[in-house]
Design an enzyme around this catalytic site. Structure first.
Site, PDB file in Angstrom:
ATOM      1  CD  GLU A 207      -2.169   9.775  -5.318  1.00  0.00           C
ATOM      2  OE1 GLU A 207      -1.756   8.643  -5.113  1.00  0.00           O
ATOM      3  OE2 GLU A 207      -2.781  10.098  -6.353  1.00  0.00           O
TER       4      GLU A 207
ATOM      5  CG  ASP B 201      -0.500  10.033  -8.783  1.00  0.00           C
ATOM      6  OD1 ASP B 201      -0.046  11.189  -8.742  1.00  0.00           O
ATOM      7  OD2 ASP B 201       0.093   9.052  -8.309  1.00  0.00           O
TER       8      ASP B 201
ATOM      9  CE1 TYR C 178       1.002   8.975 -11.947  1.00  0.00           C
ATOM     10  CE2 TYR C 178       0.409   7.464 -13.707  1.00  0.00           C
ATOM     11  CZ  TYR C 178       0.278   7.895 -12.404  1.00  0.00           C
ATOM     12  OH  TYR C 178      -0.587   7.244 -11.559  1.00  0.00           O
TER      13      TYR C 178
END
Length: 719
Positions: free
Chosen positions: A8, A104, A309
Site C-alpha cells: 500500500e 493493509d 497494525y
C-alpha cells in the site's frame, strides 16, 4: 518466473523487499530473483468524478440530479499517474506469473489493490498476504502461508459497495443542498449523524435546569461519614427540609456502630488498546487529535515497526499469539521498561481471558508491541508518549491484580444511617506498571467494632447543584461515534442492536478523518478542548433530510456491508436500494422550502468580487472567505502559532500583516513581532531574526496548505 507484490505504501514495500530478498532499487519498485515489490501511494485509483460520465456534470445544475451512472467508472488519481503506470507495466510483464496483494489487511486495503488490478485489467492469479505487523519475522511468516485471492473477493465487494454508496448519496445530496441554498453544504452518511450527535448534546446542555441537592457530613475521631437517605439510598436529597430535619434530630447525640463489613477485593487491568480507545486516551492525556494519534501510530507501525497494525477495533489477541509474548517483552526490555520486563521474562508466560479471546478478534487483534527491538532514541517525543501508552497497557496484562481490603462502616444516630468506606492495600499489582504508587483517595479507618459508641464531633451541611452533561472533546466524540445508542432514543431495539454489533458509525480507520472534515467544512469548531457546533452546522442539520442525520442509516448500511462480506447479500442488490434512496433524498431537498442565512457575515468586502465575506474559524486560526462559493477568495485573519505566551505558556495567535504583526494570547498578553524577536534573542537559546523569519515562513506554509485544501473543496462546489 517472478511474483509481483503490491504494497500500500513505499515504506511497507521497503520492509517486504528486505524480508524476501528483493533488494535491487528500480524506478517505482524493488526487484530480486523471485519477487518484484511495488507500491501504491495510499490510493492510486478512485471513483471517477461526475464529469467523467458526462461533460455537462462539470457544471452544477439541479435538473441533472440525481446523477446515477449505469456502471461505475474508475479513474487514476492525477498526482499518482506515474506510479500507476509503473504498476501497470509490472503487472503486464511476461515474467510475472502471479500478483500478491500486500496492502493493509482490511476492507479499505483490499479496495486499494483491487481497484488498481481492475483498472490495469490484470488477469493473473491472485494471492493475499494478511499480516498485522511489518517486522521481518511477521512478513516471512505471512509469506509462508499466503491465502488464495479468491478468498477475499467478498471483502472487495463490500468495500466497493461502501465506496459507491457513499459516492451516490454524498455527491448527490451535497450538490442538491449546495445548489438549493447557494453555499457549500456537505452531507454524508457518517459526518452528518456525527454532527447531529454534537447538536443533541448541545441541546441537552442548553435545556438542562440545575437542581439543588442537600446532604450531611458527620465527623468522628479520626474519620468522617456521610448521611444516607433511607428512601432513595442516596447520599443526597433534593428536599432541604428533609436534610434540616435529620440534622436537628441528631445534634448532640451519640452514634452507634451497627455494622462493619470487610471484603477482599481485586481490580484487574483494562483491556488492551484498540484504535478508538488509544485515540481517546492520547487526546485526554496529551491533547492529540484523533487524526494526529493515528498518524503517530502509522509511523510506529510502518517506519519504526515497534507496534502492530493500528486500525483495529479489537481489544484482544488470539491464543496462537501467546507463544510470541516473550519475544515482544524482550523487544521492549530497555529504558524505563527494563525493571518491569525483567521479572516477566524469567517467569512462565500464560494467556488468560482478560486479553486472550479468539471470538473477540476479527480481522486484526489489539494494538501491542512487536518483536522488533525498541530504540527509544529514534522516536520523537510524541511517538514515545503514544508508544508508552501501548507498552504499559500491554505490560499490565502480566502483572497480578490490584488487591485491597475494603471496609464499610454503618453508623446509626437516632435511627439515621451514616456510612463511610476505607481500604487497606494488600498488593499494588498491575498499578506498579503505571507508577500509581499512592492510595490517598481511600482513607485508612480506625479499628472499630459493631456496638461501639462514637462521639459526634461535628455535623456539617453539604449542598450543590446537579450538572449538565459535558460537551464533547475529540476523545469522547470518538466514543460517541463508536457507541451512539444513547443518541438513538426513538430507534427500534433491533436498530440499536445493529449499531452495537457493527461498532457504531464510521470505522476505526475513518472516524478521525470524519471529525477533521467537519472542522474543514466549518461545521464544528474547537473552544479550548471542547468541540462546538457552528451556526453553519446547526443550519445544515435543519436543512438535511432526516434519515441522513441519524446513526440508524449507517447502522443499516454497515449490517448490509458485513453481509456482503460474508456472502449473504449481493452487492448489486444493496446498490439498487441505495440508488432508490439517493433519488428520494434529492427529491426531498428539491421540494424543501427551508432557507439558509449566513450568521457569520462581516462588513469586509471581497477584493475579488465585492461581496461581503464570512469570518470562519479553523484549528489553525481565523480567516475571511468570500460568501460566493464560485469566487472562493480567502484571507487569513489570525494564525495559531507554536510560539508560547511568556505568562501562561499557551500557544499565541499571530495577527496583522508584515512587520506590524502582533502576537496575542487568550490570557490577555500581547506583543509586537519586533518585541518577540528581541525577547527571543535574549533567551538562553538565542533565536535570531533569520530564524524567526524561517519560523514565520513555516507558519505561512501551513496556512497555505490549509488554504489550498479549502480551495480544492470550493473548486468542487462550483457550477
Amino acid at each position: 518466473m517472478k511474483k509481483l507484490v503490491l504494497a500500500e505504501k513505499p515504506s511497507v514495500a521497503k520492509d517486504i523487499s528486505k524480508a524476501i530478498g528483493a533488494n535491487q532499487n528500480r524506478n517505482g519498485y524493488m526487484e530480486g530473483t523471485n519477487y518484484i515489490v511495488t507500491w501504491a501511494l495510499g490510493h492510486l485509483v478512485t471513483l471517477a468524478d461526475p464529469e467523467e460520465y458526462n461533460k455537462k456534470y462539470g457544471t452544477w445544475n439541479m435538473d441533472d440530479l440525481p446523477m446515477i451512472p449505469e456502471k461505475t467508472k474508475l479513474s487514476i488519481i492525477k498526482n499518482s499517474k506515474k506510479q500507476f503506470y509503473t504498476v501497470k507495466e509490472l503487472m503486464e510483464r511476461k515474467d510475472v506469473s502471479e500478483i500478491i496483494i500486500a496492502t493493509d489487511a482490511g476492507r479499505e486495503g483490499e479496495l486499494v489493490a483491487r481497484w488498481i488490478i481492475e483498472l490495469t485489467r490484470a488477469k493473473k492469479p491472485l494471492k493475499r498476504l494478511w499480516i498485522s505487523s511489518v517486522t521481518e519475522k511477521a512478513i516471512k511468516e505471512g509469506f509462508s502461508k499466503l491465502q488464495d485471492g479468491n478468498k477475499y473477493i467478498n471483502l472487495y465487494n463490500s468495500a466497493q459497495a461502501r465506496a459507491e454508496a457513499d459516492w451516490l448519496v454524498g455527491i448527490n445530496a451535497t450538490r442538491a443542498l449546495t445548489l438549493k441554498h447557494n453555499t457549500p453544504l456537505s452531507l454524508g452518511r457518517v459526518q452528518t449523524p456525527t454532527l447531529a450527535i454534537i447538536q443533541q448534546r448541545e441541546d441537552e446542555i442548553r435545556s438542562f435546569v440545575p437542581k439543588p441537592f442537600f446532604g450531611l457530613k458527620a465527623d468522628f475521631e479520626g474519620f468522617s461519614s456521610v448521611w444516607i437517605d433511607s428512601k432513595s439510598n442516596d447520599t443526597k436529597t433534593f428536599h432541604k427540609e428533609v436534610r434540616d430535619s435529620v440534622k436537628n434530630s441528631i445534634t448532640g447525640l451519640e452514634a452507634k456502630v451497627v455494622s462493619v463489613d470487610r471484603k477482599d477485593k481485586k481490580e484487574y487491568p483494562k483491556e488492551l488498546y484498540d484504535l478508538t480507545t488509544l485515540q481517546k486516551d492520547a487526546n485526554q492525556k496529551f491533547g492529540y487529535s484523533p487524526k494526529e494519534t493515528l498518524s503517530i501510530m502509522q509511523k510506529l507501525y510502518e517506519q519504526h515497526k515497534v507496534l502492530t497494525y493500528p486500525r483495529t477495533d479489537s481489544r484482544y489477541i488470539t491464543s496462537d499469539m501467546v507463544d510470541t509474548i516473550k519475544d515482544r517483552l524482550k523487544a521492549i526490555n530497555t529504558g524505563s521498561y527494563r525493571d518491569l520486563v525483567q521479572p516477566l521474562i524469567k517467569a512462565e508466560i500464560k494467556g488468560n481471558k482478560n486479553f486472550v479471546d479468539n471470538t473477540k478478534v476479527s480481522d486484526h487483534h489489539a494494538i501491542i508491541p512487536t518483536e522488533e527491538p525498541l530504540r527509544l532514541d529514534e522516536l520523537s517525543d510524541k511517538e514515545r508518549k503514544v508508544f508508552d501508552l501501548v507498552a504499559r497497557n500491554f505490560l499490565s496484562m502480566f502483572y497480578p491484580p490490584y488487591e485491597y481490603e475494603e471496609t464499610t462502616i454503618k453508623i446509626e444516630i437516632n435511627k439515621n444511617i451514616f456510612i463511610t468506606k476505607g481500604r487497606i492495600l494488600k498488593n499494588f499489582g498491575f498499578k506498579t506498571v503505571f507508577g500509581d504508587s499512592n492510595d490517598e483517595k481511600h482513607p485508612i479507618l480506625p479499628n472499630i467494632k459493631i456496638g461501639d459508641t462514637l462521639k459526634l464531633k461535628g455535623i456539617y451541611e453539604t449542598e450543590g447543584k446537579t450538572s449538565p452533561p459535558g460537551r464533547f472533546n475529540e476523545g469522547t466524540l470518538l466514543q460517541a461515534m463508536e457507541n451512539p445508542v444513547k443518541f438513538m432514543a426513538d430507534a427500534s431495539r433491533e436498530l440499536k442492536e445493529i449499531i452495537s454489533e457493527t461498532g457504531g458509525i464510521g470505522t476505526v480507520a475513518t472516524r478521525a478523518d470524519i471529525i477533521d472534515k467537519l472542522y474543514k467544512s466549518f461545521l464544528i469548531e474547537q473552544r479550548g478542548k471542547e468541540v462546538m457546533i457552528t451556526g453553519k452546522g446547526k443550519q445544515l442539520l435543519d436543512l438535511a433530510p432526516i434519515d441522513l442525520k441519524s446513526p440508524e442509516l449507517t447502522a443499516t448500511w454497515e449490517k448490509k456491508l458485513k453481509e456482503i462480506e460474508n456472502g449473504r447479500v449481493k452487492k448489486d442488490d444493496f446498490l439498487k436500494d441505495i440508488k432508490a434512496y439517493t433519488k428520494s433524498v434529492v427529491d426531498e431537498i428539491r421540494k424543501s422550502d427551508a432557507t439558509f442565512k449566513h450568521d457569520n457575515l462581516t462588513k469586509t468586502k471581497c477584493p475579488e468580487c465585492g461581496k461581503f465575506m464570512l469570518e470562519v474559524k479553523s484549528k489553525r486560526g481565523k480567516s475571511y472567505i468570500c460568501q460566493d462559493r464560485e469566487c472562493g477568495y480567502r484571507k487569513s485573519i489570525s494564525t495559531l502559532t507554536n510560539a508560547r505566551c511568556p505568562n501562561c505558556k499557551k500557544k499565541m495567535e499571530l495577527t496583522g500583516e508584515g512587520e506590524g504583526r502582533i502576537f496575542s494570547c487568550s490570557c490577555g498578553y500581547r506583543e509586537k513581532l519586533s518585541t518577540f524577536e528581541a525577547r527571543k534573542k535574549e533567551e538562553k537559546n538565542k533565536l535570531g531574526k533569520k530564524e524567526v523569519q524561517t519560523y514565520l515562513k513555516k507558519q505561512e506554509k501551513s496556512d497555505e496548505v490549509l488554504n489550498n485544501s479549502l480551495a480544492d473543496q470550493l473548486k468542487k462546489l462550483k457550477f
